[in-house]
Scaffold this motif. Structure first.
Motif, PDB file in Angstrom:
ATOM      1  N   ARG A  90      -4.115  20.951 -25.444  1.00 45.67           N
ATOM      2  CA  ARG A  90      -2.650  21.640 -25.535  1.00 45.67           C
ATOM      3  C   ARG A  90      -2.046  20.746 -24.642  1.00 45.67           C
ATOM      4  NH1 ARG A  90      -2.073  27.895 -23.981  1.00 45.67           N
ATOM      5  NH2 ARG A  90      -3.250  27.125 -22.095  1.00 45.67           N
ATOM      6  N   GLU A  91      -2.669  20.565 -23.271  1.00 44.36           N
ATOM      7  CA  GLU A  91      -1.925  19.536 -22.354  1.00 44.36           C
ATOM      8  C   GLU A  91      -1.770  18.168 -22.703  1.00 44.36           C
ATOM      9  OE1 GLU A  91      -4.716  21.579 -22.101  1.00 44.36           O
ATOM     10  OE2 GLU A  91      -4.993  22.375 -20.204  1.00 44.36           O
ATOM     11  N   ARG A  92      -2.509  17.601 -23.372  1.00 43.54           N
ATOM     12  CA  ARG A  92      -2.083  16.225 -23.938  1.00 43.54           C
ATOM     13  C   ARG A  92      -1.036  16.290 -24.745  1.00 43.54           C
ATOM     14  NH1 ARG A  92      -7.970  16.048 -25.382  1.00 43.54           N
ATOM     15  NH2 ARG A  92      -7.467  15.752 -27.660  1.00 43.54           N
ATOM     16  N   SER A  93      -0.916  17.423 -25.583  1.00 44.08           N
ATOM     17  CA  SER A  93       0.167  17.516 -26.632  1.00 44.08           C
ATOM     18  C   SER A  93       1.554  17.725 -25.734  1.00 44.08           C
ATOM     19  CB  SER A  93      -0.008  18.593 -27.410  1.00 44.08           C
ATOM     20  OG  SER A  93       1.061  18.729 -28.399  1.00 44.08           O
ATOM     21  N   LYS A  94       1.443  18.343 -24.943  1.00 47.76           N
ATOM     22  CA  LYS A  94       2.697  18.813 -23.992  1.00 47.76           C
ATOM     23  C   LYS A  94       3.254  17.415 -23.194  1.00 47.76           C
ATOM     24  CE  LYS A  94       2.403  24.020 -23.522  1.00 47.76           C
ATOM     25  NZ  LYS A  94       2.437  25.112 -22.710  1.00 47.76           N
ATOM     26  N   LEU A  95       2.271  17.120 -22.566  1.00 46.04           N
ATOM     27  CA  LEU A  95       2.459  15.632 -21.720  1.00 46.04           C
ATOM     28  C   LEU A  95       3.258  14.558 -22.399  1.00 46.04           C
ATOM     29  CD1 LEU A  95       2.762  14.640 -19.021  1.00 46.04           C
ATOM     30  CD2 LEU A  95       0.274  13.979 -19.037  1.00 46.04           C
ATOM     31  N   ALA A  96       2.332  14.397 -23.769  1.00 37.48           N
ATOM     32  CA  ALA A  96       2.767  13.551 -24.574  1.00 37.48           C
ATOM     33  C   ALA A  96       4.248  13.534 -25.200  1.00 37.48           C
ATOM     34  CB  ALA A  96       1.670  13.181 -25.542  1.00 37.48           C
ATOM     35  N   ALA A  97       4.718  14.843 -25.475  1.00 35.19           N
ATOM     36  CA  ALA A  97       5.818  15.238 -25.995  1.00 35.19           C
ATOM     37  C   ALA A  97       7.183  15.004 -24.834  1.00 35.19           C
ATOM     38  CB  ALA A  97       5.777  16.832 -26.470  1.00 35.19           C
ATOM     39  N   LEU A  98       6.550  15.253 -23.580  1.00 35.87           N
ATOM     40  CA  LEU A  98       7.583  14.890 -22.626  1.00 35.87           C
ATOM     41  C   LEU A  98       7.888  13.380 -22.258  1.00 35.87           C
ATOM     42  CD1 LEU A  98       6.385  17.336 -19.772  1.00 35.87           C
ATOM     43  CD2 LEU A  98       8.510  17.555 -21.042  1.00 35.87           C
ATOM     44  N   LEU A  99       6.771  12.500 -22.330  1.00 36.47           N
ATOM     45  CA  LEU A  99       7.025  11.344 -22.301  1.00 36.47           C
ATOM     46  C   LEU A  99       7.790  10.593 -23.481  1.00 36.47           C
ATOM     47  CD1 LEU A  99       3.381   9.864 -21.620  1.00 36.47           C
ATOM     48  CD2 LEU A  99       5.477   9.842 -20.045  1.00 36.47           C
ATOM     49  N   ARG A 216       5.733  16.566  -6.185  1.00 31.82           N
ATOM     50  CA  ARG A 216       6.819  16.092  -7.174  1.00 31.82           C
ATOM     51  C   ARG A 216       7.333  14.910  -6.214  1.00 31.82           C
ATOM     52  NH1 ARG A 216      11.766  19.743  -8.417  1.00 31.82           N
ATOM     53  NH2 ARG A 216      12.491  17.877  -9.174  1.00 31.82           N
ATOM     54  N   LEU A 217       7.831  13.833  -6.788  1.00 28.84           N
ATOM     55  CA  LEU A 217       8.403  12.559  -6.345  1.00 28.84           C
ATOM     56  C   LEU A 217       9.769  12.992  -5.621  1.00 28.84           C
ATOM     57  CD1 LEU A 217       7.386   9.934  -8.888  1.00 28.84           C
ATOM     58  CD2 LEU A 217       6.006  10.949  -7.173  1.00 28.84           C
ATOM     59  N   MET A 218      10.521  13.824  -6.104  1.00 28.79           N
ATOM     60  CA  MET A 218      11.920  14.319  -5.507  1.00 28.79           C
ATOM     61  C   MET A 218      12.764  13.122  -5.878  1.00 28.79           C
ATOM     62  SD  MET A 218      11.363  17.493  -4.595  1.00 28.79           S
ATOM     63  CE  MET A 218      13.108  17.502  -3.650  1.00 28.79           C
ATOM     64  N   VAL A 219      12.860  12.719  -7.144  1.00 32.48           N
ATOM     65  CA  VAL A 219      13.944  11.851  -7.399  1.00 32.48           C
ATOM     66  C   VAL A 219      14.642  12.560  -8.633  1.00 32.48           C
ATOM     67  CG1 VAL A 219      12.565   9.735  -6.939  1.00 32.48           C
ATOM     68  CG2 VAL A 219      12.153  10.728  -9.242  1.00 32.48           C
ATOM     69  N   PRO A 220      16.003  11.942  -8.683  1.00 37.40           N
ATOM     70  CA  PRO A 220      16.680  12.925  -9.717  1.00 37.40           C
ATOM     71  C   PRO A 220      16.449  12.751 -11.010  1.00 37.40           C
ATOM     72  CG  PRO A 220      18.031  10.928  -8.766  1.00 37.40           C
ATOM     73  CD  PRO A 220      16.794  11.307  -7.923  1.00 37.40           C
ATOM     74  N   PHE A 221      15.785  11.741 -11.483  1.00 38.47           N
ATOM     75  CA  PHE A 221      15.491  11.904 -12.910  1.00 38.47           C
ATOM     76  C   PHE A 221      14.175  12.248 -13.451  1.00 38.47           C
ATOM     77  CE2 PHE A 221      13.058   8.170 -11.400  1.00 38.47           C
ATOM     78  CZ  PHE A 221      13.861   7.460 -10.429  1.00 38.47           C
ATOM     79  N   GLU A 222      13.512  12.963 -12.305  1.00 41.05           N
ATOM     80  CA  GLU A 222      12.089  13.300 -12.795  1.00 41.05           C
ATOM     81  C   GLU A 222      11.961  14.404 -13.536  1.00 41.05           C
ATOM     82  OE1 GLU A 222      10.256  14.579  -9.018  1.00 41.05           O
ATOM     83  OE2 GLU A 222       8.082  13.981  -9.597  1.00 41.05           O
ATOM     84  N   ARG A 223      11.132  14.419 -14.469  1.00 40.60           N
ATOM     85  CA  ARG A 223      10.584  15.756 -15.192  1.00 40.60           C
ATOM     86  C   ARG A 223       9.170  15.920 -14.752  1.00 40.60           C
ATOM     87  NH1 ARG A 223      12.148  18.721 -19.560  1.00 40.60           N
ATOM     88  NH2 ARG A 223      10.607  20.546 -19.524  1.00 40.60           N
ATOM     89  N   VAL A 224       9.092  17.045 -14.091  1.00 46.52           N
ATOM     90  CA  VAL A 224       7.375  17.481 -13.651  1.00 46.52           C
ATOM     91  C   VAL A 224       7.002  18.206 -14.625  1.00 46.52           C
ATOM     92  CG1 VAL A 224       6.459  18.722 -12.046  1.00 46.52           C
ATOM     93  CG2 VAL A 224       8.804  17.634 -11.255  1.00 46.52           C
ATOM     94  N   TYR A 225       5.528  18.182 -14.765  1.00 47.94           N
ATOM     95  CA  TYR A 225       4.515  18.658 -15.651  1.00 47.94           C
ATOM     96  C   TYR A 225       3.538  19.157 -14.702  1.00 47.94           C
ATOM     97  CZ  TYR A 225       1.185  19.891 -19.037  1.00 47.94           C
ATOM     98  OH  TYR A 225       0.235  20.534 -19.769  1.00 47.94           O
ATOM     99  N   PRO A 226       3.261  20.599 -14.516  1.00 46.69           N
ATOM    100  CA  PRO A 226       2.286  21.126 -13.592  1.00 46.69           C
ATOM    101  C   PRO A 226       1.124  21.087 -14.428  1.00 46.69           C
ATOM    102  CG  PRO A 226       4.226  22.444 -13.673  1.00 46.69           C
ATOM    103  CD  PRO A 226       4.388  21.474 -14.518  1.00 46.69           C
ATOM    104  N   VAL A 227      -0.021  20.434 -13.989  1.00 46.34           N
ATOM    105  CA  VAL A 227      -1.169  20.306 -14.723  1.00 46.34           C
ATOM    106  C   VAL A 227      -1.872  21.602 -14.392  1.00 46.34           C
ATOM    107  CG1 VAL A 227      -3.255  18.783 -14.893  1.00 46.34           C
ATOM    108  CG2 VAL A 227      -1.180  17.667 -14.647  1.00 46.34           C
ATOM    109  N   PRO A 228      -2.292  22.225 -15.298  1.00 40.37           N
ATOM    110  CA  PRO A 228      -2.997  23.678 -15.005  1.00 40.37           C
ATOM    111  C   PRO A 228      -4.649  23.353 -15.096  1.00 40.37           C
ATOM    112  CG  PRO A 228      -2.511  23.409 -17.449  1.00 40.37           C
ATOM    113  CD  PRO A 228      -2.073  21.984 -16.819  1.00 40.37           C
TER     114      PRO A 228
END
Length: 960
Positions: A90-99, A216-228
């Protein structure tokens, strides 16, 4: 059969192709295969032709996958996992979709949650979606936020480029790539990662970045994915349980499936943290599940307070605390003390830094490795150990709690100082040995620089690291370390010395603005030290730089600035300590219209200062009257020569070869403006003779590279092709130019007809230029025009067109129009039998374009234009031949060209054939072959064969 096999590449070429596909530089490939860099260049050139690809990037895409066929995309450059990846679907799928949706995604979570393994798995699965590859950069060894670009450049296989920092090089390399970059472990260098990524993504529109970090990197274009944490299931069917069972089996304790429920309970108490689970599983052979369950009740396993994220962080700490509590006191001490190492370390290193005997260190490290607190790896010098970053940071906290940081880091500093001092650059393996300890040297320096009582040691380490980095061709870091050493110096005199070294390194980097700034800073430090002579040298040198290295500046200092510096330098040379050193115009600064000759060099004072001032005066005079139209019209030339000769005389008295070489450079330029090509060549040879026996240093390297470039071009201008080729090979083989090259060898080889050398060198030139961001550097124009001409001689019209497009981006000046490009275009048009077009291209008499054909091109222009006049049937051809004989006298190649034109004009076939021998003797095989074609008859066949041997396309231009 693969495409590479279809192209019938040799076994050695196959090896080179594979390493190009691994994105190694030519120098790295040469080291890997134990061959010369020039041999690598030749193989790369051959592969480009055989595989019919335009550049190195395309060649890398044709490299075979290890064990497979050649792919149609770049292979993923990811570290191979040492253990299997469990679950996380599930984590792989979500992170891949965000990319797919976002250009920059940060996988965030506490240490030990499994961020890196998840990122690697997702990157490997997504590799097919990125045609230009997937790249991995581990930031764990980086201790300085300013070194982020260096770490990423290393992962990409990039080297430094003169005049550009590594951040620019990385951005340039990725500018047009559809690629994924994985930045791992960003949390400790957030201040460096954030601005680097903003800059990178702004200039690389098709680039995607996947970062892992505890915050988090605190840059404006960043999308954060919390790894559970790993999924938990009381029934035992979960990723966490699967991981525990797999790791337990790997250490020799396969577990019965009936124990899944008990394992699930253990994993739940560890909050599903991957690192904690792996550590627990590793203890199964000795503790069993019952023992592990009991150990989890230890009071150190939990901390109190904080958010859910903090609880997950406490879970990792609990696992580490638990593992730490099981250690013997001596092993605890060893673990916390080796936490100061930034790179893998040996038993001997650990013993010295931890302050224990070698035998005790060896036993302790083995026990720590058995408990998964250290990773063991085989190395050329023996077994090496390293702590995973989470564990290393945990141990570093324990070191602080024990009150030992000062003591242990002091021992680490002493160890680093000894390692740095023991790196003998004469040893063939010194670069590998430097790379092994470089991160530790940097970490020790970062600590020592903040300890007032360690200032002297910090200075020594900064200076040594600067020297080593320079020899390792890390010139950007070398300059920074010399500047750091200057800031740590015990006094201004020592600081001035370091600033001069930093300026010399900046010169090697073609960073004129830095070179100028650092020399002014050195002058200020010298003045503070009461060293008027040193300040005079620095001020005069800064003034000279403004004219001598003007092409390397972004902001060229004005003539007013240079004159003001010269005035201050004169005062300092006379012993006046009140001179300024900021470079700002003086209150009574000389004006542009002033004659520098009216302000005499001080009669007394330090010889070195007087020589530097005299050189600066010669440079200012040359600039004041630099807009020459021809030697006969330039009334300032005698004055320029006189001042340059005076500078040489004074420099020779100092006994300093560097000062004498710089003065000889000014005299060389004066002879160029006087139209004395042969005197210019003689002075250039003298420079190289002076410098060749000196031990290497930044200042020597900077001066020697300049001298080698000048002597190569000077001898080319004088028609001494054997010497020009010899100097070109020496210049081409200089370590500082191994990956960037120099324009002069390409010019020499193109005019001589050394086609293979041109093709090999052009690959390196193009690669370096693109990695530098494709800058509009006009000084590269002659080399690019030379390559374009050679492709034209080969009838490779597509390649010729491509290089001419590059030339259009580099240079649109009058120098190109009337100077070097007219020579190369004229030579190509004559080759094709288009004499009238050649004459039109070189329509002006040499005296009309003197400003652009002086130096290298004068004799070539006159001779080739004379041939065009004769072959075009100009009625005034005989006058041109007569005048040309006088103009090129002493230049063997130009004399032979004019003699051949005269033979054609007279219809004297025997005289024409005699020039073929003259060209052979002069080291110009192209013109020899052309002579045979012009002679026609039975000689034409020999000419055709000679052209084929050179790799050129002969034309039917026989005159008989």
């Amino acid at each position: 059969m693969t495409e590479a096999a279809d192209a019938e590449i040799s076994p050695r070429e196959a090896e080179v192709l594979g390493l190009v596909g691994d994105h190694l530089s030519n120098a790295e490939i040469a080291a890997r295969l134990c061959i010369s860099i020039r041999t690598v260049e030749s193989h790369v050139s051959s592969l480009l032709r055989k595989l019919e690809v335009p550049d190195r990037r395309a060649l890398a895409r044709r490299a075979p996958v290890r064990g497979g066929a050649a792919p149609d995309r770049a292979a993923a450059v990811l570290p191979a996992p040492l253990t299997s990846f469990i679950g996380r679907a599930r984590e792989r799928s979500k992170l891949a979709a965000l990319l797919k949706e976002h250009r920059q995604v940060t996988a965030v979570g506490p240490g030990g949650v499994g961020k890196t393994r998840l990122a690697l798995a997702v990157a490997a699965e997504a590799a097919g979606a990125y045609p230009d590859g997937v790249w991995f950069a581990d930031l764990v060894p980086v201790t300085d936020p300013g070194m982020i670009a260096a770490a990423v450049a290393g992962a990409l296989g990039l080297g430094e480029q003169p005049g550009r920092d590594l951040a620019d090089s990385v951005a340039a390399a990725l500018a047009d790539r559809d690629a994924l970059v994985v930045l791992d472990n960003c949390e400790h260098v957030l201040d460096g990662v954030a601005p680097f990524l903003e800059r990178l993504l702004a200039t690389c529109p098709r680039l995607t970045v996947l970062a892992t970090s505890r915050a988090r990197l605190m840059v404006p274009f960043e999308r954060v994915y919390p790894v559970p944490p790993l999924s938990l299931d009381a029934g035992g069917d979960s990723d966490a349980v699967a991981l525990f069972m797999e790791r337990a089996a790997a250490v020799g304790r396969p577990l019965d499936a009936a124990l899944r429920g008990q394992i699930a309970a253990v994993c739940a108490r560890l909050d599903g943290m991957a690192l904690a689970i792996e550590l627990a599983a590793a203890r199964c052979p000795t503790l069993g599940l019952d023992g592990i369950t009991a150990a989890l009740s230890h009071p150190l396993r939990m901390l109190t307070g904080g958010s859910r994220a903090d609880e997950r962080h406490r879970s990792v700490r609990a696992a580490l605390d638990w593992s730490h509590a099981l250690l013997e006191p001596a092993d605890r001490a060893l673990l916390r003390r080796v936490s100061v190492f930034a790179a893998p370390f040996t038993v001997a290193a650990a013993a010295e830094v931890a302050g224990v005997e070698d035998g005790l260190a060896a036993d302790g490290l083995a026990r720590l490795a058995e408990q998964s607190l250290l990773v063991v790896a085989a190395a050329p010098d023996g077994t090496e150990y390293r702590a995973l970053e989470t564990i290393r940071q945990y141990a570093a906290e324990r070191l602080a709690e024990a009150g030992e940081p000062g003591e242990v880091r002091s021992r680490h500093l002493r160890w680093c100082l000894a390692r740095a001092a023991g790196l003998e650059v004469a040893r063939p393996d010194w670069r590998v040995r430097f790379d092994q300890v470089a991160d530790d040297l940097r970490a020790a320096l970062a600590w020592a620089a903040e300890q007032p009582e360690r200032r002297a040691d910090a200075f020594g380490l900064a200076r040594r690291l600067a020297e080593l980095a320079f020899t390792r061709n890390l010139t950007g870091e070398s300059q920074r370390r010399f500047e750091q050493a200057a800031a740590l110096a015990a006094g201004p005199a020592e600081s001035a010395a370091m600033l001069r070294q930093a300026a010399a390194v900046a010169g090697c980097r073609a960073a004129g603005d830095d070179m100028y700034r650092l020399r002014l800073a050195a002058a200020s430090a010298a003045r503070d030290a009461g060293d008027s002579a040193g300040a005079a040298v620095d001020l005069a040198t800064a003034a000279t730089m403004a004219f001598r290295y003007w092409a390397t500046f972004v902001r060229i200092p004005s003539r007013e600035e240079a004159l003001a510096l010269l005035t201050d330098a004169r005062k300092a040379a006379a012993g006046d300590r009140t001179t300024r050193s900021s470079g700002a115009p003086a209150t009574q600064a000389p004006q542009v219209g002033d004659d520098p000759a009216e302000q005499a060099t001080p009669a007394g004072g330090d010889p070195g200062a007087l020589a530097a001032v005299a050189l600066a005066e010669a440079a200012v005079v040359a600039d004041a009257f630099g807009a020459v139209q021809g030697p006969a019209d330039n009334v300032a030339v005698p004055e320029t020569i006189a001042r340059a000769e005076r500078a040489v005389e004074l420099a020779a008295r100092t006994g300093d070869p560097l000062a004498e070489s710089a003065a000889l450079d000014a005299l060389t330029c004066a002879h160029i403006w006087a139209g004395d090509t042969f005197a210019a060549a003689a002075r250039s040879r003298r420079r190289v003779t002076l410098l060749s026996s000196l031990p290497p240093s930044p200042a020597v390297t900077h001066e020697l590279i300049d001298a080698l470039g000048m002597v190569t071009e000077a001898t080319l201008g004088a028609g001494d092709m054997p010497d020009a080729c010899r100097w070109a090979r020496q210049l081409d083989g200089h370590p500082s130019l191994a990956e960037v090259g120099h324009r002069a060898p390409l010019m020499v080889d193109a005019l001589a007809g050394n086609v293979e050398e041109v093709l090999a060198g052009s690959v390196r030139l193009l690669d370096a230029w693109r990695r530098a961001g494709s800058p509009a550097r006009a000084h590269l124009g002659p080399a690019v025009a030379a390559v374009a001409m050679v492709h034209g001689l080969r009838d490779d019209h597509d390649a010729q067109r491509g290089w001419r497009e590059i030339l259009d981006r580099l240079d649109v000046s009058a120098e190109r129009a009337h100077g070097y490009a007219a020579v190369f275009d004229g030579m190509l048009l004559l080759h094709r039998g288009q004499a009238r077009d050649a004459l039109e291209r070189m329509a002006p008499e040499a005296s009309e374009v003197w400003k652009w054909v002086s130096w290298i091109w004068h004799h070539w222009y006159v001779a080739l234009r004379t041939e065009a006049v004769v072959l075009a049937g100009d009625p005034d051809a005989r006058r041109h031949v007569t005048e040309a004989r006088v103009a090129v006298a002493g230049n063997p190649v130009a004399e032979a060209l004019v003699a051949r034109a005269a033979a054609v004009l007279d219809g004297d076939r025997d005289a024409l054939l005699a020039t073929a021998d003259a060209f052979d003797a002069a080291g110009c095989p192209y013109q020899s072959a052309r002579t045979l074609l012009l002679a026609g008859g039975e000689h034409a066949g020999r000419g055709t064969a000679a052209f084929a041997a050179l790799g050129l396309a002969p034309k039917a231009v026989s005159l008989w």
